[in-house]
Design a protein around this motif. Sequence first.
Motif, short mmCIF file in Angstrom:
data_model
loop_
_atom_site.label_atom_id
_atom_site.label_comp_id
_atom_site.label_asym_id
_atom_site.label_seq_id
_atom_site.Cartn_x
_atom_site.Cartn_y
_atom_site.Cartn_z
N LYS A 29 0.85 -1.19 0.00
CA LYS A 29 0.00 0.00 0.00
C LYS A 29 0.88 1.24 0.00
O LYS A 29 1.91 1.28 0.68
CB LYS A 29 -0.91 0.02 1.23
CG LYS A 29 -1.91 -1.12 1.32
CD LYS A 29 -2.75 -1.00 2.58
CE LYS A 29 -3.74 -2.15 2.71
NZ LYS A 29 -4.54 -2.05 3.96
N THR B 46 0.68 5.60 0.21
CA THR B 46 -0.13 6.79 0.50
C THR B 46 0.82 7.90 0.94
O THR B 46 2.04 7.78 0.80
CB THR B 46 -1.20 6.49 1.57
OG1 THR B 46 -2.05 7.64 1.70
CG2 THR B 46 -0.57 6.16 2.91
N THR B 47 0.27 8.97 1.48
CA THR B 47 1.09 10.09 1.92
C THR B 47 0.67 10.53 3.32
O THR B 47 -0.53 10.64 3.61
CB THR B 47 0.95 11.29 0.96
OG1 THR B 47 1.30 10.88 -0.36
CG2 THR B 47 1.87 12.43 1.38
N LEU B 48 1.64 10.74 4.16
CA LEU B 48 1.37 11.22 5.51
C LEU B 48 0.89 12.67 5.45
O LEU B 48 1.49 13.49 4.75
CB LEU B 48 2.66 11.15 6.35
CG LEU B 48 2.52 11.42 7.85
CD1 LEU B 48 1.81 10.26 8.54
CD2 LEU B 48 3.90 11.63 8.47
N PRO B 49 -0.20 13.01 6.13
CA PRO B 49 -0.70 14.40 6.12
C PRO B 49 0.38 15.38 6.58
O PRO B 49 1.19 15.07 7.45
CB PRO B 49 -1.88 14.36 7.11
CG PRO B 49 -2.31 12.93 7.12
CD PRO B 49 -1.06 12.12 6.94
N ASP C 216 -1.20 6.50 15.72
CA ASP C 216 -2.66 6.65 15.63
C ASP C 216 -3.10 6.77 14.17
O ASP C 216 -4.14 6.21 13.78
CB ASP C 216 -3.12 7.88 16.42
CG ASP C 216 -2.91 7.71 17.92
OD1 ASP C 216 -2.78 6.56 18.38
OD2 ASP C 216 -2.87 8.75 18.62
N TRP C 217 -2.32 7.50 13.36
CA TRP C 217 -2.69 7.67 11.95
C TRP C 217 -2.62 6.34 11.21
O TRP C 217 -3.53 6.01 10.43
CB TRP C 217 -1.74 8.70 11.30
CG TRP C 217 -2.04 8.88 9.84
CD1 TRP C 217 -2.99 9.70 9.29
CD2 TRP C 217 -1.38 8.23 8.74
NE1 TRP C 217 -2.97 9.60 7.93
CE2 TRP C 217 -1.99 8.70 7.56
CE3 TRP C 217 -0.34 7.32 8.66
CZ2 TRP C 217 -1.59 8.27 6.29
CZ3 TRP C 217 0.05 6.87 7.40
CH2 TRP C 217 -0.56 7.34 6.23
N PHE C 218 -1.58 5.56 11.43
CA PHE C 218 -1.47 4.25 10.79
C PHE C 218 -2.67 3.37 11.17
O PHE C 218 -3.23 2.67 10.32
CB PHE C 218 -0.18 3.55 11.21
CG PHE C 218 0.95 3.73 10.24
CD1 PHE C 218 1.03 2.96 9.10
CD2 PHE C 218 1.94 4.67 10.48
CE1 PHE C 218 2.08 3.11 8.19
CE2 PHE C 218 2.99 4.84 9.58
CZ PHE C 218 3.06 4.06 8.44
N SER C 219 -3.06 3.41 12.43
CA SER C 219 -4.17 2.58 12.88
C SER C 219 -5.48 3.01 12.25
O SER C 219 -6.28 2.17 11.81
CB SER C 219 -4.27 2.67 14.41
OG SER C 219 -5.35 1.91 14.89
N ALA C 220 -5.71 4.32 12.18
CA ALA C 220 -6.98 4.84 11.66
C ALA C 220 -7.07 4.75 10.14
O ALA C 220 -8.11 4.39 9.59
CB ALA C 220 -7.18 6.28 12.12
N GLU C 221 -5.99 5.09 9.44
CA GLU C 221 -6.03 5.20 7.99
C GLU C 221 -5.66 3.91 7.25
O GLU C 221 -6.18 3.64 6.17
CB GLU C 221 -5.09 6.32 7.53
CG GLU C 221 -5.46 7.69 8.04
CD GLU C 221 -6.84 8.14 7.53
OE1 GLU C 221 -7.17 7.83 6.36
OE2 GLU C 221 -7.56 8.77 8.32
N MET C 222 -4.79 3.09 7.85
CA MET C 222 -4.32 1.90 7.13
C MET C 222 -4.62 0.60 7.86
O MET C 222 -4.34 -0.48 7.35
CB MET C 222 -2.80 2.02 6.88
CG MET C 222 -2.39 3.28 6.14
SD MET C 222 -0.65 3.29 5.67
CE MET C 222 -0.63 2.08 4.34
#
Length: 205
Positions: A58, A60-63, A83-89
Amino acid sequence: MAAGVEQQGRRSFWLKHLHQWHWVSSALCLIGMLLFAITGITLNNARHVEAKPTTVTKETTLPEALRPALSVGQGAVPAAIVDWFSAEMGVDVSAGVPEWSDDELYIALPRPGGDGWATIAREDGAVLHEVTDRGWVSYLNDLHKGRGTGTIWSWFLDIFAVACLIFCITGLFLLHLHAGKRPSTWPLVGLGLVAPMLLLILLIH
């Protein structure tokens, strides 16, 4: 006569308690010993067991709002990125092994039955995540080795090993108590010791 009764009483006491410890430890160890025996065979014959790994990648781009967290440059993965990895991926990187460099954050994500990793480019936030699955046989083999299984499974392996020791040691004492009526007991025990030693000395160099 009294001495004989006393000796018989001691024998009965030890037989009772040894049998109790033996059967309890055997019950606790049964499924684990079956698993370890089966995976011992699959590990010993790994070259004959075909694995067909599948890999999922996969990108994507980190905000941008989270990119300043990459400036830390050392230590654990920042909580905001976890937290971002858990929520988005849908990926838990909290237990991953981070490796920081000037260009990127690399997170090793070892797992039983496969491999995983993620990278985040520190300049533009490009994220790459890859997971490889090698199948159930590889998964069970890694459970046997404790590879990528985490702390809880490591504790289980230690507890299981202690239960196996209790099972074997109580079995040895039970052999001792019954050996008088079973003359083949100690020759068989000796064979279990001598056979692997002969193989090591004569055939393995």
